[in-house]
Design a protein around this motif. Structure first.
Motif, mmCIF file in Angstrom:
data_model
loop_
_atom_site.group_PDB
_atom_site.id
_atom_site.type_symbol
_atom_site.label_atom_id
_atom_site.label_comp_id
_atom_site.label_asym_id
_atom_site.label_seq_id
_atom_site.Cartn_x
_atom_site.Cartn_y
_atom_site.Cartn_z
ATOM 1 N N TYR A 114 0.837 -1.202 0.000
ATOM 2 C CA TYR A 114 0.000 0.000 0.000
ATOM 3 C C TYR A 114 0.872 1.252 0.000
ATOM 4 C CZ TYR A 114 -4.112 -2.853 1.195
ATOM 5 O OH TYR A 114 -5.136 -3.776 1.187
ATOM 6 N N ASP A 115 1.976 1.173 0.717
ATOM 7 C CA ASP A 115 2.888 2.298 0.909
ATOM 8 C C ASP A 115 3.837 2.411 -0.280
ATOM 9 O OD1 ASP A 115 4.660 4.194 1.872
ATOM 10 O OD2 ASP A 115 5.095 3.140 3.754
ATOM 11 N N ASN A 116 3.938 3.593 -0.883
ATOM 12 C CA ASN A 116 4.868 3.783 -2.010
ATOM 13 C C ASN A 116 6.305 3.491 -1.602
ATOM 14 O OD1 ASN A 116 2.918 4.546 -3.881
ATOM 15 N ND2 ASN A 116 3.080 6.721 -3.390
ATOM 16 N N ALA A 117 6.628 3.756 -0.335
ATOM 17 C CA ALA A 117 7.986 3.510 0.144
ATOM 18 C C ALA A 117 8.318 2.021 0.112
ATOM 19 C CB ALA A 117 8.145 4.051 1.560
ATOM 20 N N THR A 118 7.319 1.175 0.198
ATOM 21 C CA THR A 118 7.548 -0.267 0.158
ATOM 22 C C THR A 118 7.991 -0.700 -1.233
ATOM 23 O OG1 THR A 118 5.890 -0.640 1.881
ATOM 24 C CG2 THR A 118 6.478 -2.529 0.526
ATOM 25 N N SER A 119 7.328 -0.204 -2.258
ATOM 26 C CA SER A 119 7.673 -0.593 -3.628
ATOM 27 C C SER A 119 9.061 -0.105 -4.027
ATOM 28 C CB SER A 119 6.630 -0.064 -4.618
ATOM 29 O OG SER A 119 6.542 1.344 -4.547
ATOM 30 N N GLY A 164 -0.011 -5.785 1.803
ATOM 31 C CA GLY A 164 0.196 -5.463 3.207
ATOM 32 C C GLY A 164 1.379 -6.150 3.856
ATOM 33 N N THR A 165 1.633 -7.390 3.509
ATOM 34 C CA THR A 165 2.726 -8.128 4.151
ATOM 35 C C THR A 165 4.066 -7.432 3.946
ATOM 36 O OG1 THR A 165 1.551 -10.212 3.815
ATOM 37 C CG2 THR A 165 3.885 -10.359 4.330
ATOM 38 N N ASN A 166 4.326 -6.990 2.721
ATOM 39 C CA ASN A 166 5.596 -6.312 2.441
ATOM 40 C C ASN A 166 5.713 -4.993 3.175
ATOM 41 O OD1 ASN A 166 6.592 -8.263 0.582
ATOM 42 N ND2 ASN A 166 5.277 -7.417 -1.006
ATOM 43 N N ASP A 167 4.597 -4.310 3.367
ATOM 44 C CA ASP A 167 4.635 -3.024 4.076
ATOM 45 C C ASP A 167 5.227 -3.193 5.474
ATOM 46 O OD1 ASP A 167 3.384 -1.199 2.167
ATOM 47 O OD2 ASP A 167 1.572 -2.382 2.484
ATOM 48 N N PHE A 168 4.884 -4.300 6.109
ATOM 49 C CA PHE A 168 5.388 -4.547 7.459
ATOM 50 C C PHE A 168 6.769 -5.202 7.457
ATOM 51 C CE2 PHE A 168 0.745 -4.419 8.042
ATOM 52 C CZ PHE A 168 0.674 -3.423 9.013
ATOM 53 N N LEU A 169 6.912 -6.313 6.740
ATOM 54 C CA LEU A 169 8.139 -7.102 6.838
ATOM 55 C C LEU A 169 9.292 -6.576 5.992
ATOM 56 C CD1 LEU A 169 6.735 -10.751 6.909
ATOM 57 C CD2 LEU A 169 7.233 -9.207 8.814
ATOM 58 N N GLU A 170 8.987 -6.013 4.830
ATOM 59 C CA GLU A 170 10.046 -5.538 3.938
ATOM 60 C C GLU A 170 10.273 -4.035 4.031
ATOM 61 O OE1 GLU A 170 11.867 -7.828 2.233
ATOM 62 O OE2 GLU A 170 10.596 -9.232 3.345
ATOM 63 N N ASN A 171 9.458 -3.369 4.805
ATOM 64 C CA ASN A 171 9.576 -1.926 4.916
ATOM 65 C C ASN A 171 9.670 -1.494 6.381
ATOM 66 O OD1 ASN A 171 9.425 0.853 4.733
ATOM 67 N ND2 ASN A 171 7.489 0.922 3.645
ATOM 68 N N TYR A 172 8.570 -1.557 7.098
ATOM 69 C CA TYR A 172 8.524 -1.022 8.462
ATOM 70 C C TYR A 172 9.567 -1.656 9.381
ATOM 71 C CZ TYR A 172 6.663 0.773 12.858
ATOM 72 O OH TYR A 172 6.531 1.400 14.074
ATOM 73 N N TYR A 173 9.603 -2.976 9.427
ATOM 74 C CA TYR A 173 10.535 -3.646 10.330
ATOM 75 C C TYR A 173 11.938 -3.782 9.741
ATOM 76 C CZ TYR A 173 6.649 -4.821 13.402
ATOM 77 O OH TYR A 173 5.582 -4.747 14.256
ATOM 78 N N ALA A 174 12.057 -3.826 8.439
ATOM 79 C CA ALA A 174 13.359 -4.010 7.791
ATOM 80 C C ALA A 174 14.204 -2.743 7.804
ATOM 81 C CB ALA A 174 13.166 -4.503 6.356
ATOM 82 N N PHE A 175 13.549 -1.586 7.822
ATOM 83 C CA PHE A 175 14.262 -0.313 7.786
ATOM 84 C C PHE A 175 13.788 0.586 8.935
ATOM 85 C CE2 PHE A 175 14.225 -1.944 3.465
ATOM 86 C CZ PHE A 175 15.559 -1.824 3.096
#
Length: 350
Positions: A114-119, A164-175
């Protein structure tokens, strides 16, 4: 416990779907991430790809299409259940034409959210760009079918989202220095819910009326997350599963709100969490043996290019595993969960 027993009864009851012809849904239109990407990332410069062996080894012809699976993915099974076709093609795949896309298409991109920062993490297609592709699709569809028929198809088509999964695991928690410096986890959940709501409203504004908002799986049970949960004895990360449950509750509430707000919309919440968790906790009921690691290579951290055909550790029978790689389910798991969602949620569109 009683709830989990109910999940089991539903799963066993609906494990096999009968194909229905003459469905009220003329097309399946998909947005999302790697859970529903059928090969769009093959056409963009990113490392988030799976168009090589052993991916696709159980797909028709043993072809690695760009699906992050040994075979088909959830939306393929859903399209088949609606009596449309056995696979949903990727919009950017040059092998397909608008005549193919008229009964189903996916704009999804592995690594998106959902978050552009994730992509931007893996340089994949952001959700706003998926929406732009959808607008282009509508234009081509009107040229192909004519204005009236195209509009009817769009309003009757089932629009599916899985994000949604990437927003949390590949974005929020990863960085931690990125979104964590701006939001608490609760605030970030709410931020994503706002983006999800805006996306549904955008689809509605473009004529979509039948929609499914996909929930998160028990993401703390992904092999990659279990492998890094050293303090927890490599069990499922309860912290991540708790976030998934919280976010799913908010998605469900959003669904209720939008159904009240937008006239004529039929929006449902498709929650895979408990069905997925039941397979992990009671694998023998499904003929599955391995839940903690994936089929590919060591099954601990490999996905994408790390999952290569020359690794001798890759399992021979993926049907015995819940997960294909460290982040994605096997074709068998996808089939079970898709069938469950089909009968418990999506059947109302039949």
């Amino acid at each position: 416990m009683a709830y989990m027993c109910m999940i089991w009864l539903l799963l066993t009851q609906f494990l096999v779907l009968s194909t229905k012809t003459g469905a009220k849904v003329p097309a399946i239109i998909v947005f999302g991430d790697s859970s529903v990407d059928a090969g769009n990332n093959n056409q963009i410069p990113t490392i988030a790809r799976s168009n090589f062996e052993p991916y696709g080894r159980d797909f028709s012809g043993g072809k690695p299409t760009g699906r992050f699976s040994n075979g088909r993915i959830p939306t393929d099974f859903i399209a088949e259940a609606f009596g449309l076709k056995p696979t949903i093609p990727a919009y950017l795949d040059p092998e397909y034409k608008i005549s193919d896309f008229a009964t189903g298409v996916t704009f999804a991109s592995a690594g998106s959210g959902y978050d552009n920062a994730t992509s931007s993490v893996l340089s994949v297609i952001p959700l706003w760009k998926e929406l732009e592709y959808y607008k282009d699709y509508q234009k081509r569809l009107r040229e192909y079918l004519g204005e009236a028929k195209a509009n009817d198809l769009i309003s009757e088509a089932l629009h599916l989202t899985s994000l949604g999964t990437n927003d949390f695991l590949e974005n929020y928690y990863a960085f931690p220095g990125r979104r964590q410096s701006q939001f608490t986890i609760t605030q970030y959940e709410d931020f994503l819910i706002g983006l999800a709501g805006n996306f549904i409203k955008a689809l509605y504004g473009l004529g979509a009326r039948k929609m499914s908002l996909g929930g998160l799986p028990p993401m703390g049970c992904l092999p990659l997350e279990r492998a890094t949960n050293l303090m927890g004895g490599n069990e499922c990360s309860e912290r991540y599963n708790k976030v998934a449950l919280e976010f799913n509750d908010k998605l469900k509430s959003l669904t209720i709100e939008l159904n009240k707000e937008l006239p004529g919309i039929r929006l449902v919440f498709s929650n895979p969490y408990y069905a997925f968790l039941h397979i992990i906790r009671r694998p023998s009921l499904y003929g599955i043996e391995v839940t903690s690691v994936a089929c590919c290579a060591t099954g601990v951290f490999e996905m994408g290019y790390a999952c290569n055909r020359d690794n001798l550790l890759t399992c021979t029978n993926a049907d015995e595993y819940v997960f294909w790689d460290a982040f994605h389910p096997t074709q068998k798991t996808s089939s079970i969960i898709s069938n469950y969602l089909m009968k418990t949620v999506l059947a109302q569109f039949l």
